[in-house]
Motif scaffolding. Sequence first.
Motif, PDB file in Angstrom:
ATOM      1  N   LEU A  38       0.828  -1.203   0.000  1.00 54.83           N
ATOM      2  CA  LEU A  38       0.000   0.000   0.000  1.00 54.83           C
ATOM      3  C   LEU A  38       0.862   1.252   0.000  1.00 54.83           C
ATOM      4  O   LEU A  38       0.590   2.203  -0.749  1.00 54.83           O
ATOM      5  N   VAL A  39       1.908   1.207   0.817  1.00 57.48           N
ATOM      6  CA  VAL A  39       2.783   2.376   0.877  1.00 57.48           C
ATOM      7  C   VAL A  39       3.445   2.598  -0.475  1.00 57.48           C
ATOM      8  O   VAL A  39       3.497   3.713  -0.990  1.00 57.48           O
ATOM      9  N   GLY A  40       3.910   1.485  -1.052  1.00 57.46           N
ATOM     10  CA  GLY A  40       4.565   1.612  -2.351  1.00 57.46           C
ATOM     11  C   GLY A  40       3.616   2.182  -3.390  1.00 57.46           C
ATOM     12  O   GLY A  40       3.974   3.084  -4.154  1.00 57.46           O
ATOM     13  N   LEU A  41       2.416   1.686  -3.397  1.00 54.53           N
ATOM     14  CA  LEU A  41       1.446   2.172  -4.376  1.00 54.53           C
ATOM     15  C   LEU A  41       1.148   3.642  -4.157  1.00 54.53           C
ATOM     16  O   LEU A  41       1.078   4.437  -5.106  1.00 54.53           O
ATOM     17  N   ALA A  42       0.989   3.993  -2.876  1.00 51.45           N
ATOM     18  CA  ALA A  42       0.682   5.393  -2.585  1.00 51.45           C
ATOM     19  C   ALA A  42       1.821   6.282  -3.026  1.00 51.45           C
ATOM     20  O   ALA A  42       1.626   7.318  -3.678  1.00 51.45           O
ATOM     21  N   ALA A  43       3.032   5.857  -2.683  1.00 45.51           N
ATOM     22  CA  ALA A  43       4.190   6.679  -3.043  1.00 45.51           C
ATOM     23  C   ALA A  43       4.299   6.799  -4.559  1.00 45.51           C
ATOM     24  O   ALA A  43       4.536   7.886  -5.100  1.00 45.51           O
ATOM     25  N   ALA A  44       4.101   5.668  -5.219  1.00 37.97           N
ATOM     26  CA  ALA A  44       4.203   5.701  -6.683  1.00 37.97           C
ATOM     27  C   ALA A  44       3.159   6.626  -7.267  1.00 37.97           C
ATOM     28  O   ALA A  44       3.427   7.398  -8.200  1.00 37.97           O
ATOM     29  N   THR A  45       1.955   6.574  -6.718  1.00 37.58           N
ATOM     30  CA  THR A  45       0.897   7.450  -7.216  1.00 37.58           C
ATOM     31  C   THR A  45       1.301   8.906  -7.058  1.00 37.58           C
ATOM     32  O   THR A  45       1.196   9.706  -7.991  1.00 37.58           O
TER      33      THR A  45
END
Lengths: 454, 486, 103, 171, 631
Positions: A38-45
């Motif tokens: 989730l963190v990775g996805l959020a950061a990527a977004t």
Amino acid sequence: MERDLSFLIPELLLSSAAMLMIVAEMMRAARLALVIGLVGLAAATLLTLPMLHADTTVFSGTYRIDLISGWAKLILLPGTALALLMVRAEITGQDREGSVYALICLVTLGALMLAGGGDIMVLVLGVVLTGLGSFALVAFPRDDAATEAAMKYLVFGAVTGSVMIYGLTFWFGGVGSTLFSALGALDGRPLVPTVGLVAVIIGLGYKAALVPFHFWAPDAYDGAPVSIAAYLSVITKLAAIFAFAQVLRDLPLSSGWPLVIAVVSAVTMTYGYLTALVQTNLVRLIAYSSIAQSGYFMLGIVALGASSLAVPGLIVLGAAYVAMNLGAFAVVMISGRSLNDMRGFGRRRPVMGIVMVIFLLSLTGIPPLFGFVGKVYLFTAAIESGFVWLAVIGILNSVLALGVYLRIIVPMYQPAQDIDESSEKSPHPALVAVIGITALVTLGMGFLAGFLPA
Amino acid sequence: MPLLTLATFLPILGGLALIVLPNRSARVAHGMSIAVTGVVFMLTLVIWSRGTIAGGFAQIEELAWIPAIGAAYRLGLDGLSLPLVLLTSLLFFLSAIYSARISDRAPSYVVLMLMLETAALGTFMALDGLLFYVFFEVSLVGMYFMIAGWGYEDRQRAALMFFIYTLLGSLPLLLAIIGLYLSSGTFDMRVWIDMPPLTGIAAMLALIAMLFTFAVKIPAFPVHTWLPAAHVQAPTAGSVILAGVMLKFGTYGLVRFALQMTPEAFAQAGQVILAVGVVSALYGAFAALAQSDLKKMIAYTSINHMGYVVMGVAVAALTVDLRIRTIALDGATLQMVSHGLVTGALFFLLGMLQDRAHSRDMSEFGGLLGRVPWLGWSFILMAFASLGLPGLAHFPAEFQVFLATLNTAPWAIIAILAIVVTAGLYLRAIAAVFLGSENEKWLEMRDLDRREKLVIVPLLILTVLVGVAPSWLINMIHTTMESLSF
Amino acid sequence: MIPELIIALSVGAALFGVGLYGALSQTNLVMIIMGVELILAAALVNLVAFWRYLYPDVPAAQMFVLIVMAVMAVEMAVGFGIAIARFRSRGSVEMEEARELKG
Amino acid sequence: MTPQMIFLMFFGGAAVWFGIVVFRTLSMVRSALALLFSQTAVGVMFLLMQAEFLGVLQIMMMATEMSVMAIFMVMFMMDPGGMGAMDMTHQKRLSLWAGGIGFVAALAVIWLADWGPANLQIPDATEQTAELGRELLGRSMFIFESAALMILTAMVAATMVAIHPSEGRKR
Amino acid sequence: MTILVLTLLGPLLAALAMFTLRRMPEVLALTGAVFGFAGALGLFVAVSDGVVVSISLPFLPDFPIRLVASPLTATLSMVVATVAAMVLIYAAGYMRKDPERVRFFGTMLLFVTAMQALVLSGDWITLLAAWEMMGFASYLLIGFWYGRAGVASAAMRAFLYTRSADSGLYIGVFILIGMSGTSEIAVTLISTGTPTLVAGVLLLVAAMGKSAQVPLQDWLMRAMAGPTPVSALLHSATLVAAGAILLIRTAPMLPDGVLLVVGIVGGITAVITGLIALAERDLKRLLAASTGSQYGLMLVAIGAGAPIAALLHLIAHAAIKSSLFLGAGVFQHDRDGTGLETLAGAGRARPGIFAGFAIAALALAGIPPLAAFFSKDAIIAAALDSTAAPWLLPLALAGSVLTGAYMGRALNVLWDGDAGPVQVPVPLMTIGMGILVALATGLGLGFGALEHMLGAEIEKPGWIVPAMGLAVGLAGLILGWFVPPARLLGPLLTPAQNGFAVAGGMDGLILRPALAIAANCEAMEQRLLRAQVGTVRRIGLGTAQLAEHADAALFAFSLWVGQLSMRLGLASKFTDTNGIDAAIFGFVQRMIAAGAQARRLQSGFIHRELALTAIGIALIVAGLLAAPYYS
């Protein structure tokens, strides 16, 4: 090199996250894997946002940083995050839970490659990468239904994928380059563009579940866990559609692709809704309806060359589709997989009922919901590029769509028979969050559509 | 102050507030409903006092919405929409008062009604093609759930019918709107009106699409069959809104879109449209004559009355005489308002009758006038208004429409036969229900209570007022119609 | 007209036809995968032939060959993985038996 | 008719022939071996076409791959040897037609399309490999890394599905 | 100007006050009537000084409401106000015991207002509005005793007949306005040409409806279902008079052809309704038929080119007929009915009333020096002078004979029989009637002045005309008194008793066709719904059943047609919903069937599905290969 890599930060973040998740899975820390994801996805977004207006390519044109890929990230990454939450709600505590999260992130990575690909090889890799992960995700429960679904999915995917690769080699033979941007050289030549085009239609059509490459979809969605079905029906499909856009906008019109795609689009919409009309299994019903939705996306593909609204339309409807389809599946996770489970659902759970109605109406294309805005874009684009008949068919299919979705809505407000109150447990909080977010997006983005791309 | 926006969205905000509210008893819900619709009514009165201008839209409120495709949030008013806005807010207010007795899922009901009000006001005030379509469709959804949720015996079917019919009907409009957009590059209706972007065959196709949509909504023969079904099954307030407000979408669209945006094509097709209007008017009247179900009868008379509106608009397109054109459009617009008042009142009265008797069949009644004089006399007055009696609301409108018709397309005046037929059917209904010997069954029937009178009396007064001194209303319409450029 | 190229490509076409026949006609998952491998082999032949006779200066062709080879490998790997899972659950990987999901 | 053409035809024919054998034999193990031969023939064709690196790679990879496949057959199939003489095919006619049409269509494209002039400036083997290396770490680096990710995914996926779910945690 | 308004507002405000206060109806009614009368009188006086009073109120853009008091309209207004006042006085007695007096008097006043508006209208729209309002008020009045059998249908019939004819007025008015661009009556009167001819004919139709001219006479007799004061008011100077008033006012505009038709229609009506009156077995209905007959005579005068004569007769008739009705009302009170058998000898019981009745009857028959003598002479003279004399004169004379005959018969019946008891004194009724009788007696003396005021003095005829008039009147009276109608009428008796319902009368001309069309529409509705079902054959219901329903419906419809009572058959209930269901569900069924077909493709056999995919690919390839040909 640094420049190229700086444009790839979201992808790099996501792949790093995926690897960390695999590590976490090795430690059997599924929860940690989820958080990392989730963190990775959020950061990527978030890191996608600054490059939203970029229009460039990296690594000598093999990967594109443009409107489509930028927005694809903005749509697919949050969509994946939502799907992760849904999966979490469904498979908490099961064996190899973390692998599922990791695979989901990897598949999303493949999806991003599809959406940003500027090269035949990237296309091939994207198709295979999303495919491999998806097969495994469908098979995850490892029971009869799931393995059957995965097997069919695999066979279909392997055959269509290999045929696609074979066909694509001819493009290389024709232009001597694997870049899409070189395809312009095919203008006016017979046969060679057609072979590659057929290959692309097969490979991506399979991913996007277009008729006649859709046969796997209902079975795979039905056999897989509902949340996985939701994920597949949204992320890989959108990726394929964006890939269509990336490939076909470089392909000369002389190959006659718009009309063929238009016919495929019309058949897909009609077939999807017709078949959905007779389903009694809610998941299959939504599966067929999402086949039909792919047909609507094809409206935008058809108009790629002739309308400036085509790409924005794909993006808008894509965003809408992520929200409404994920939402609808999430509600199905609460209600149960059978159409009978819907009976009285709206009375038992009024809020969920209203939300479901919103999703379904948005899927139908009723304003002011998000789905409507997307469809307006696409209809406009189609008409602008001269495919009025296709828009008319799309519009007529909206009526069919209404019939399909009313099959869900109507029983929701009929009095329920012998419902065992004790079996009603409160839904997983992650699921509630997903439903809340998707409902807000479906409802709100109709009004705020101005923030979407020009 | 953006009063138009406020008036449009206040209802739905009220509805949302109701959803959030912890105490959602029927009492609170209806209180909220009455308060909100009341405030909206006041707001529309203020909007009225601000007035319109000749030759364009007034009180414009504009906000970017989807700049990418030139769609914006645009509201505004002219002499065509303002009367309809007033009518809408009034009817919703009265419906809210009337509905205060409904206890079955009251909060949902109220939310739906409020949503419908937003949709209706928005439809009339929208100056953006896409926005118009949005409101137009939302009203459809709201009405579907209204009928399906609170209708009578066979409601599911009627609702489905209504929905499929009008959805199928409204989608061509979307095509037409897209066509207009593509040829002008904006969704601004003012641009479309000032410089009709389509010409030739494209305009004709767009017109056909629009006509199909609006004919379903009006409804005109032969796509009217949803109306009786929907009306019979709809709850009372639903019927009132459906007949009083939502049918006007069709005629409003006919003027605003078909006539103003594709004027040349409209004039070419004028005779056909006129014929549709004439046939609808006659057909509605005769079909109503054959009914014994009171609600169905009134529903069919709506087809008749809306047929006159279609005639008026068609005549306006056909004539070359500016004066006649103004008369025709004045009449058509006034007819919309009158129909809203009169038919709204009639449906209220029938609802009150049905609340008491649980029957709508006129043969089951008889001699009720002595038993329920308020109900009876109100009905009689409204029936006579509906059949076009001078001094009541429909007369000035129908007079103008017929006057213009005769002087433009004399053959179409055969529609005047309908006024005789409507007279006959209303008299028969009155005779069957209110006159004659008393039916033993209804000896216990109560007359209207205070709440019901509160609903009916304003409509009675307005009906007379419009009939006797229409100038307060028609001058506003006239100013706009006179300067209408197309 | 380059006869060598045509010959090589024709071999590819034949492999493609055989592979397609196999993929459609076999009842066993593993056999179907073999058909797929043949189709991919056809792609390989094509690529190498194009490289050799038309674009020897384009190394991307060789790159593509590598990619396709990788694809062959991974598809087989995942295919076998699923076959194992299916075998565990059902005792066979016959496609004819996979008919619970339909309609 | 140059020798290269003859060899190409010969090994091409062999590849095709073994390809056909794959589906004609009843024994799965034999099928796997036939496929191995077919792929090897393809590898030899690569060598003939002066793509040394690729040819060798093909032969080595396929050898491993096919042995894995044969082992898999023996481990998991009911009748890997084809002793039961069971027919393992269905809808043969249709498949034949499909395969035939596919073949003919591909042939038609190959024969009818204009492939342009030949370019016979073949770099030698070392240079080829060097160029491939530059391609790998330059232009196609993204692709190459993606392929790595693909393989990673395949590993995770294959292990996940192949591993027996622990007892008591079944769905 | 205020006077003009007063004429209208007097009765109107009184009516409103009555409905609001709901008490003291008689007092308020009389107050209103008096104010109205005062207004009318004021107008009359003002106008006779040569002043034209007019007022214009805003209504529709470009079409204001105009009221004009010219000599003609002021006179008519005066007549209306007078008769109304007297009838109201009478009614105060007549309705003493009725519980719904408020409604009665209120409606009466509304009616009077409408009539005054009609009379004073200076504008076609106002006229039309007043015309229709009056129809409405008469509907309410005739239907006053709505609970009684037949009343509702009588009221309905009155309204429907007149409204059907009113469409003529509507269209005529539209034509006139369209031609002259304004709705002012005075302006339109000077128009000529074909449109005017058409408009004239249409106006005649409207007038025929209101004035109950053949063949639209039927409603008038039935309208007797209302209270007697209502009949008196309606038949004397108001409702029925409206038609004649319309023609009198528009006479200057009417082309000769139309005038001829007017005259002939009037003459025929005079004869036919005279015969009906003679054959009637009910006093009120006899008087009603007589009304038609007298208005027929007026139309003869208009047709002969002497609208003033018609006006005079209208005035005379107003007083006479109201007297007669009021008298009949008194007898009705005594005997609880108006059948001639019931009333036999009723006159003997109340000689005073009978005397008044007899004077009025004689006046109507044209006995000098009573009022109608002069007006009838003027009519006969006009007919004689007219270019169409061969048509008009015989009809006028025949009408006069018949007038005498039926009046003679009425007097005979009332006098010939047992006196019987008298129930109660009727002072108010007597006052009202007395004044009217007095007017009936003396009005003739004022005719000269009136003609002068209107500026159209009628030439005093020589001796032949009065002699002729007197002779036919007396002859009629004598015949009527001595010879029973059965013998007098011979073979005409039965048709006359049936009201000469030509071709089924109005019922045949309008009601039945309307119902037939309605039934057809309903049938068409079904067909339409079925058509919308389209090609769907196997819908849930099944075709056979549908056809059966449709058959039943059609059968029932055919039963409808011709039924006088407007009761509806059961038929329409059947298939409406079924049709709708069929439409919706036919669509859904078809789609579902298609869906089921499509679903069959999803066999679950992956190889079959792959084969289908291959076929699909082949199609796509074919499409692409064909691309050069279509793009």
